[in-house]
Design an enzyme around this catalytic site. Structure first.
Site, mmCIF file in Angstrom:
data_model
loop_
_atom_site.group_PDB
_atom_site.id
_atom_site.type_symbol
_atom_site.label_atom_id
_atom_site.label_comp_id
_atom_site.label_asym_id
_atom_site.label_seq_id
_atom_site.Cartn_x
_atom_site.Cartn_y
_atom_site.Cartn_z
ATOM 1 N N ASP A 429 0.830 -1.193 0.000
ATOM 2 C CA ASP A 429 0.000 0.000 0.000
ATOM 3 C C ASP A 429 0.876 1.259 0.000
ATOM 4 O O ASP A 429 1.863 1.344 0.739
ATOM 5 C CB ASP A 429 -0.887 -0.017 1.245
ATOM 6 C CG ASP A 429 -1.812 1.171 1.338
ATOM 7 O OD1 ASP A 429 -2.658 1.327 0.449
ATOM 8 O OD2 ASP A 429 -1.678 1.943 2.307
ATOM 9 N N GLU A 466 2.001 -0.135 -5.040
ATOM 10 C CA GLU A 466 1.073 0.940 -5.363
ATOM 11 C C GLU A 466 1.957 2.185 -5.486
ATOM 12 O O GLU A 466 2.327 2.787 -4.477
ATOM 13 C CB GLU A 466 0.023 1.120 -4.271
ATOM 14 C CG GLU A 466 -1.007 2.185 -4.627
ATOM 15 C CD GLU A 466 -2.051 2.392 -3.527
ATOM 16 O OE1 GLU A 466 -3.213 2.678 -3.862
ATOM 17 O OE2 GLU A 466 -1.693 2.283 -2.335
#
Length: 766
Positions: A429, A466
């Site tokens: 993330d 990401e």
């Protein structure tokens, strides 16, 4: 040897009381009511052995009964200096445990160990003050304890630390909480609230207390010879899944205590296979506090954190994801059972991991659990300002991943999940936050990213970044990668959304995205599969909402619709929401098919969102992180209503992609692999694109694919199929089910094909 001591006060007072924060404060010495309110009284003036609480531990040769604390001889306990080599608790010998904790600035460290499963956090069986001259090596505090329980089947040993520093703090970025029991960053398991969102399920009534725990003498999990599938990366079709939401709804048909658990995923493996996917990407399963929004009065205190992007422990599985509220040991075993079940069915397990920040918050709204009170300025990026926590994550703090100590924790955590739990890969993330140095500036060669790429234990895993953060760093196509890291391709998502809804001037870029985004990834040793392609994901609109709403509708989040992304590239096709006529509804289903076909024929790694296979709607809410209800929960009844229709199309096309060699290429396409049926690249008004993928010995047959984003039919001339073959229709999104998808191919295509308005087709040469 140091015999076990009675639980002393956690401050210089005869007893302690738990505060609303879950810590301890010293009561007034003359209060007559303190004794009644305390978890234990001050030590009575009696011999140490008589004052000792009843201890439960094992000794050599003791038969361990499941769930029953074994007896112990207190005189046999031995406490030695221990070793700093392995951080966290680790078994030593046949009945010892070594504890090691990093803290560069602590003045004192006390280890608290709990053998009695019913003892509150204020009543440790052992409290061992660590002597800096004997129990500290560099910045690591350590101690070994022999002849104590180590945990076994149905029984865990809990532990935690009390840590103090200089007062006032020696450094302005130190944060000391000497009255709060802190969880070890390396705790393999975490004990606390057992049932998701249920405060009453907290052991001993201590809802705000989380403790590390272990069970080193438990029966090893039996993997029964099941090994990871080891799928080639170009073959993956990823399914993004939320553990809680997947089976929480009663429509799942599971027993109430099994819903929303790791076992629930295993129970639904038949659905995952029918959906045509071969990898699941689980939203965060590292332990987090789902009730973090309810710690104080605020606009979001009506919500529960169902997505899990607030990690509290990087080694422990989420305790409330155990079935029947069975606790941390069950969470670990059931996670392994889930992995084994998925692996046995050819499905890999990827974890969405959050190393960019933690759930401990900031000075304005702290949720001290571990890192803040242990070594704040090591674990977090800090600065000299009114708000000293650097915030590149949008969550208040930023984990200091390129500090050597934190880098080690990240690597040790990843290895732990590969070695102990057999996971197959990770999605990181807001990974760009992990590329920042300790001063917050982006690094060209961030050490933690490089070490992950080069690590031998992680060599078999898939790695996806990401590649952006909330501090303005956007690295799609340029993320530091060492030819190992893949990326969530945000540019793919944006171009596909805009072209399918009819935006002009995108044909050339669409062609590039369909071919694996070679403009970004055909560099050095990178491959098409390093582009993770997606149309929808957990944050943002679902596929159905993407074609049903022009604007976000996030009022239920309590922030007056200010949260969530405003730029969704969505189109409602003639009316906002569900109150539209059948013509609009049919067009929306067709557009969903167009999106899915484009995703499945693109080179790269496709990812689909849980619920998109039946058309899940969140009512236009594009940021449902805090809704433990129908907005997120998979609706199994809705699935049944479209099983023979859209689900058949969606799952069948996923399986078709996996099985057709031309749709999952290990290498980038060259001029001999593809022919573009296009002589109008520069016409910005053209919204029709057709191409042929050529079978050059791979098998499966040539594929002709066309996308028409115009509002009129396009009478397309088909290229001559290879000698002796003819074109067979596999997909026409304008046709009703089951004609919209015929995996074996429907014969009868002539020299031309009339592609419907806002339609797409795929033909195979047979």
């Amino acid at each position: 040897p140091m015999p076990p001591m009675p639980p002393p006060p956690f401050a210089d007072a005869p007893a302690s009381v738990e505060t609303e924060r879950g810590g301890w404060s010293s009561p007034a010495r003359d209060s007559a009511t303190d004794s009644a309110r305390n978890g234990w009284d001050a030590p009575a003036p009696a011999p140490a052995r008589e004052r000792s609480p009843v201890l439960n531990a094992s000794s050599p040769g003791t038969r361990l009964k499941p769930g029953v604390p074994p007896p112990i001889d207190p005189d046999a306990i031995r406490i030695t200096s221990g070793s700093p080599t392995i951080l966290g608790p680790s078994p030593t010998g046949s009945n010892g445990v070594n504890f090691a904790l990093h803290s560069s600035a602590a003045k004192s460290v006390d280890l608290c160990v709990y053998f009695d499963p019913d003892a509150p956090s204020t009543a440790p069986s052992l409290r061992i003050p660590l002597d800096p001259s004997d129990n500290r090596t560099g910045d690591v505090w350590h101690v070994a304890v022999e002849n104590i329980p180590r945990g076994h089947d149905g029984y865990v040993v809990r532990y935690g630390y009390l840590i103090a520093g200089d007062e006032p703090p020696r450094h302005k970025h130190d944060r000391w909480h000497p009255d709060r029991l802190l969880c070890d960053p390396y705790a393999p398991l975490v004990d606390g609230r057992r049932v998701f969102g249920d405060r009453s399920s907290s052991p001993r009534g201590e809802d705000s207390v989380w403790m590390g725990c272990f069970n080193f003498d438990a029966t090893p999990f039996d993997w029964e010879g099941v090994t990871p599938p080891g799928l080639p990366p170009q073959d993956l079709v990823v399914y993004e899944l939320t553990t809680r939401a997947f089976t929480a709804d009663a429509s799942s048909g599971l027993a109430s205590g099994r819903r929303g658990s790791f076992l629930g995923i295993a129970d639904k493996v038949a659905h995952l296979k029918a959906a045509g996917i071969n990898a699941v990407e689980l939203l965060p399963v590292f332990h987090f506090d789902e009730m973090e929004f309810q710690r104080c009065k605020n606009p979001r205190d009506h919500m529960l954190n169902t997505w899990g992007y607030s990690t509290m422990s990087f080694f422990a599985p989420m305790t409330p994801y155990a079935s029947e509220g069975a606790g941390p040991e069950a969470a670990a075993r059931e996670f392994k059972h889930m992995v084994k079940t998925l692996h046995a069915n050819g499905i890999e397990v990827l974890l969405d991991v959050v190393y960019n920040h933690t759930g401990e918050g900031t000075d304005q709204m702290p949720n001290t659990f571990s890192f803040r009170g242990i070594d704040n300025k090591t674990y977090y990026m800090m600065e000299d300002s009114k708000h000293p926590y650097k915030n590149y994550t949008g969550c208040g703090n930023t984990f200091n991943c390129n500090h050597p100590v934190v880098q080690r924790l990240v690597l040790d955590s990843l290895r732990h999940w590969v070695e102990e739990y057999h996971v197959d890969g990770f999605r990181f993330d807001l990974t760009s936050a992990m590329t920042r140095g300790q001063d917050g500036e982006p690094l060209a060669r961030p050490p933690v990213i490089r070490e992950i790429a080069k690590d031998e234990t992680l060599a078999r895993t898939k790695l996806f970044a990401e590649p952006w953060d909330c501090g303005g760093l956007y690295q799609v196509g340029s993320f530091p990668n060492w030819d190992r890291w893949g990326e969530w391709n945000g540019k793919y998502r944006d171009v596909l959304r805009r072209f399918i809804k009819g935006d002009m001037g995108l044909k050339s870029e669409l062609a590039c995205r369909l071919c694996g985004s070679a403009d970004m990834y055909h560099v050095n040793g990178r491959k098409p599969h390093h582009s993770l392609n997606f149309i929808t994901a957990h944050d943002g609109f679902t596929l159905r909402d993407l074609v049903s709403y022009n604007d976000k509708h996030n009022d239920a989040n309590g922030e007056q619709n200010r949260d969530g992304c405003n730029d969704n590239d969505s189109w409602n096709h003639g009316g906002e929401g569900e109150s539209v006529d059948d013509a609009v509804k049919n067009l929306r289903w067709r557009q969903m098919k167009n999106f899915h076909l484009a995703l499945m024929v693109s080179q790269g790694t496709p990812m689909v969102l849980m619920g998109d296979e039946y058309g899940h709607t969140r009512g236009g809410n594009n940021n449902t992180y805090g809704h433990d209800n129908h907005l997120n929960n998979f609706d199994w009844n809705a699935l049944e209503s479209v099983r023979g229709g859209y689900f058949r199309f969606h799952g069948g096309l996923c399986a078709f992609r996996v099985n057709h060699p031309l749709l999952g290429r290990a290498e980038f396409l060259n001029d001999g692999d593809v022919t573009w049926h296009e002589d109008n690249w520069d016409n910005v008004e053209s919204r029709f694109l057709a191409f042929t993928l050529h079978d050059r010995g791979q098998g499966g047959g040539d594929l002709y694919i066309a996308f028409n984003a115009h509002e009129f039919y396009v009478d397309a001339a088909l290229p001559p199929p290879p000698g002796g073959k003819s074109w067979h229709r596999v997909v026409d999104t304008n046709l009703p089910s089951p004609a919209d998808f015929t995996p074996e191919g429907e014969p009868g295509c002539g020299a031309r094909y009339n592609v419907a308005p806002r339609g797409s087709v795929m033909l195979v040469a047979k």
